[in-house]
Design an enzyme around this catalytic site. Structure first.
Site, mmCIF file in Angstrom:
data_model
loop_
_atom_site.group_PDB
_atom_site.id
_atom_site.type_symbol
_atom_site.label_atom_id
_atom_site.label_comp_id
_atom_site.label_asym_id
_atom_site.label_seq_id
_atom_site.Cartn_x
_atom_site.Cartn_y
_atom_site.Cartn_z
ATOM 1 N N ARG A 48 0.805 -1.224 0.000
ATOM 2 C CA ARG A 48 0.000 0.000 0.000
ATOM 3 C C ARG A 48 0.838 1.273 0.000
ATOM 4 O O ARG A 48 0.338 2.357 -0.246
ATOM 5 C CB ARG A 48 -0.941 -0.031 1.209
ATOM 6 N N ASP A 91 -4.525 -2.328 -3.277
ATOM 7 C CA ASP A 91 -5.348 -2.670 -2.125
ATOM 8 C C ASP A 91 -5.594 -4.192 -2.216
ATOM 9 O O ASP A 91 -6.196 -4.677 -3.183
ATOM 10 C CB ASP A 91 -6.654 -1.875 -2.241
ATOM 11 N N LYS A 154 5.197 -18.130 8.865
ATOM 12 C CA LYS A 154 4.562 -18.473 10.115
ATOM 13 C C LYS A 154 4.064 -17.199 10.814
ATOM 14 O O LYS A 154 4.558 -16.136 10.475
ATOM 15 C CB LYS A 154 5.511 -19.242 11.020
ATOM 16 N N ASP A 183 9.504 -22.638 7.264
ATOM 17 C CA ASP A 183 10.121 -22.610 8.594
ATOM 18 C C ASP A 183 11.581 -22.301 8.318
ATOM 19 O O ASP A 183 12.325 -23.173 7.851
ATOM 20 C CB ASP A 183 9.979 -23.975 9.280
ATOM 21 N N HIS A 184 11.983 -21.069 8.567
ATOM 22 C CA HIS A 184 13.297 -20.655 8.036
ATOM 23 C C HIS A 184 14.458 -21.435 8.665
ATOM 24 O O HIS A 184 15.541 -21.502 8.098
ATOM 25 C CB HIS A 184 13.493 -19.136 8.142
ATOM 26 N N LYS A 188 18.602 -23.324 7.120
ATOM 27 C CA LYS A 188 19.951 -23.033 7.616
ATOM 28 C C LYS A 188 20.889 -24.179 7.228
ATOM 29 O O LYS A 188 20.540 -25.349 7.356
ATOM 30 C CB LYS A 188 19.930 -22.871 9.149
ATOM 31 N N GLU A 222 18.130 -16.341 22.576
ATOM 32 C CA GLU A 222 18.407 -15.031 21.971
ATOM 33 C C GLU A 222 18.790 -14.061 23.058
ATOM 34 O O GLU A 222 18.276 -14.143 24.174
ATOM 35 C CB GLU A 222 17.159 -14.524 21.242
ATOM 36 N N ASP A 241 5.936 -19.167 19.152
ATOM 37 C CA ASP A 241 6.890 -18.482 18.279
ATOM 38 C C ASP A 241 8.065 -19.386 17.883
ATOM 39 O O ASP A 241 8.564 -19.309 16.767
ATOM 40 C CB ASP A 241 7.419 -17.236 19.011
ATOM 41 N N HIS A 246 10.218 -24.123 14.876
ATOM 42 C CA HIS A 246 11.663 -24.329 14.722
ATOM 43 C C HIS A 246 12.196 -25.477 15.600
ATOM 44 O O HIS A 246 12.928 -26.341 15.128
ATOM 45 C CB HIS A 246 12.437 -23.059 15.078
ATOM 46 N N LYS A 346 13.890 -15.179 25.039
ATOM 47 C CA LYS A 346 14.414 -13.857 24.667
ATOM 48 C C LYS A 346 15.212 -13.335 25.857
ATOM 49 O O LYS A 346 14.972 -13.741 27.005
ATOM 50 C CB LYS A 346 13.258 -12.887 24.406
ATOM 51 N N LYS A 351 23.213 -15.271 22.280
ATOM 52 C CA LYS A 351 22.479 -15.833 21.144
ATOM 53 C C LYS A 351 23.170 -17.133 20.764
ATOM 54 O O LYS A 351 24.346 -17.142 20.387
ATOM 55 C CB LYS A 351 22.489 -14.866 19.959
HETATM 56 C C1 BG6 Z 1 11.417 -16.186 14.266
HETATM 57 C C2 BG6 Z 1 10.744 -15.734 15.519
HETATM 58 O O1 BG6 Z 1 10.677 -17.205 13.642
HETATM 59 O O2 BG6 Z 1 12.709 -16.668 14.577
HETATM 60 C C3 BG6 Z 1 11.557 -14.667 16.208
HETATM 61 O O3 BG6 Z 1 9.462 -15.218 15.204
HETATM 62 C C4 BG6 Z 1 12.961 -15.139 16.441
HETATM 63 O O4 BG6 Z 1 10.968 -14.284 17.447
HETATM 64 C C5 BG6 Z 1 13.551 -15.685 15.148
HETATM 65 O O5 BG6 Z 1 13.717 -14.032 16.873
HETATM 66 C C6 BG6 Z 1 14.887 -16.331 15.402
HETATM 67 O O6 BG6 Z 1 15.466 -16.636 14.179
HETATM 68 P P1 BG6 Z 1 17.033 -16.795 14.041
HETATM 69 O O7 BG6 Z 1 17.238 -17.265 12.653
HETATM 70 O O8 BG6 Z 1 17.628 -15.458 14.338
HETATM 71 O O9 BG6 Z 1 17.423 -17.805 15.088
#
Ligand code: BG6
Length: 503
Positions: A48, A91, A154, A183-184, A188, A222, A241, A246, A346, A351
């Site tokens: 938008r 839109d 997600k 699911d990223h 990896k 994290e 989350d 994950h 968190k 990390k």
């Molecule tokens: C996301 C979560 O899917 O993964 C986030 O919504 C989280 O809250 C993130 O910070 C972590 O991803 P990565 O790749 O940094 O471990």
């Protein structure tokens, strides 16, 4: 599977949003630089915001310069890449938008003299995705099920019921093979390498079971708070989350049986078998097997940090968990009675995403007792990020006249073997390339998503109906609430962190 030479249009709903800026555009540009994009392609951001093609290109370039793993390489190829990036101010609820998209697909098809594959990436708030999907279906943009795919970010649903409903709704309009639930973590490198480690080596598999393994841990920690995502996080919490997706996916990679082939459904079936074997806690067992936490205010690396309840868009009385630890069991022959401890949070000390395979002690201890004062059982540690390595701990004789044992690590480091991590593709690159190629192996199938929700559903329900009495219960910069230590200490275990920990 489609080939790389199949002309492709990637429409990104939410084209002016943060994910596109930080992740998708840098990933697409890196694919382009590495020659992984089809020869004929078009990327169309839809949103938008008032961008023109030119201003959207500039905006995207900035995103790539800021967030690409190869920032210094942006300039040389951008000139050729930029004309393949367009913007459509639109839109999303208006049918005209989808007519315009159809028109653009036809035009490109004529210009390329080939029918393009179309990809629709839902980089939008989750509640908008079903409406967009419906409109795409109605406009017949997804009618060719071999050549059109949708990517869903997600969260996929909010709980078991909503995920099932969403699957049914999508199933009425599309073939499962058109739906790519991202699911990223699965993109990896270090996560994909778990399959190589386990199934391309004869060494580990014979001992990868309850006879030799004492327990398994998965930590996804994290060291930042929720930052500007308070609004989203208030609806999610750590369990939704991170654990539902994950972490359970990592657990599947560690626990699955050997696939017969690399066929997408074969791998996904094997992972589903694991999820189906995970013991689902009864509600009255939840307090014994799951721990929640929320960070208060405190200090992190010399900086003052707000409590979760003081974050932007977070209720000052919020009971949402920013930390979760759960003990799981996988009730099958291989894993009978072996605990899988998982934790995520968190504002923790650092990390780090880490999988620990803790082996049992050697069955017979023949060394003089003095020799074994520093003796430890074997352990395999798979560091997913930011450190990328695999360590195998075993005993060595300390140099000297007497027999004294000492644990040492044999380390495989990605950076040493393959150069630093700038040279390795990011998760979104791998996953986008898979979507373009039509390879769904690393994406979640409907039944996987639902089974994962089934596992966490009782915990969600218990936590929702019984508000915590001790929140906030951990300080930033720690490893979470004390109860998380107790959760595993009662079985004689402790959480592993790297690299100093050698207990
Ligand atoms: C996301 C979560 O899917 O993964 C986030 O919504 C989280 O809250 C993130 O910070 C972590 O991803 P990565 O790749 O940094 O471990």
């Amino acid at each position: 599977m489609a080939t790389k030479n199949q002309p492709t249009i990637i429409f990104i709903f939410g084209g002016s949003g943060d994910l596109t800026y930080r992740k998708l555009m840098p990933a697409l540009y890196n694919l382009y630089l590495d020659n992984y994009l089809p020869e004929k392609f078009l990327i169309v951001g839809i949103g938008r915001t008032d961008f023109t093609n030119a201003t959207f290109r500039n905006h995207s370039k900035k995103g790539v310069e800021e967030h690409s793993r190869r920032k210094e390489e942006v300039k040389p190829g951008w000139k050729e890449f930029a004309p393949c990036v367009e913007y459509m101010k639109a839109d999303l609820s208006n049918d005209a938008t989808y007519k315009n998209m159809l028109k653009r697909v036809h035009e490109a098809g004529e210009e390329w003299r080939a029918k393009p594959t179309t990809i629709y990436y839902m980089s939008v708030a989750p509640q908008l995705a079903p409406t967009i999907a419906e409109k795409l279906h109605k406009a017949k943009l997804t009618a060719d099920c071999k050549r059109s795919r949708m990517v869903f970010e997600k969260p996929f649903g909010h709980d078991l019921n909503s995920a099932t409903e969403l699957n049914i709704q999508l199933g009425e309009m599309f073939k499962e093979e058109q739906i790519y639930r991202i699911d990223h973590y699965l993109g990896k490198e270090t996560v994909q390498n778990i399959l190589a480690l386990r199934f391309a080596n004869a060494l580990f598999e014979p001992i990868w079971n309850s006879h030799y393994i004492d327990h398994i841990q998965i930590t996804a920690a994290e060291n930042i708070g929720v930052e500007d995502r308070g609004g989203y996080y208030e609806q999610a919490g750590a369990l939704r989350d991170m654990v539902q997706n994950h972490i359970l996916q990592l657990l599947c990679m560690v626990a699955m049986e050997a696939p017969v082939s690399f066929d997408a459904d074969e791998i996904r079936n094997k992972k589903l078998d694991v999820l189906r074997a995970v013991r689902v806690w009864e509600k009255d067992e939840v307090h014994l097997n799951a721990v929640r936490g929320q960070y208060g205010k405190g200090w992190m690396e010399g900086k003052q940090m707000k409590a979760y309840r003081e974050e932007k868009n977070v209720s000052p009385t919020s009971n949402v968990e920013t930390f979760a630890a759960v003990k799981f069991f996988v009730d099958n022959w291989r894993w009978k009675d072996i605990p899988f401890y998982v934790r995520t949070g968190k504002a923790l000390q650092s990390k780090t995403t880490l999988i620990t395979i803790q082996f049992k002690a050697a069955p017979q201890y023949a060394f003089p007792s003095k020799a074994g004062e520093t003796w430890r059982a074997n352990r395999l540690t798979i560091s997913i990020q930011p450190q990328m390595d695999i360590r195998l701990r075993f005993q060595a004789k300390q140099p000297g006249p007497h027999m004294a044992l000492q644990p040492v690590d044999m380390i495989f480091s990605y950076n040493d073997a393959y150069g630093d991590d700038h040279q390795q593709p990011e998760a979104y690159e791998t996953l986008l390339e898979d979507v373009i190629e039509g390879n769904p192996t690393l994406f979640m199938r409907a039944d996987q998503v639902e089974t994962a929700w089934k596992i966490i559903q009782p915990i969600l329900e218990v936590w929702q109906t019984r508000p915590p009495v001790d929140f906030p219960n951990y300080s930033p910069g720690t490893w979470g609430p004390e109860d998380a230590e107790a959760l595993i200490a009662k079985n004689g275990h402790h959480w592993v962190t790297l690299p100093e920990d050698n207990q």
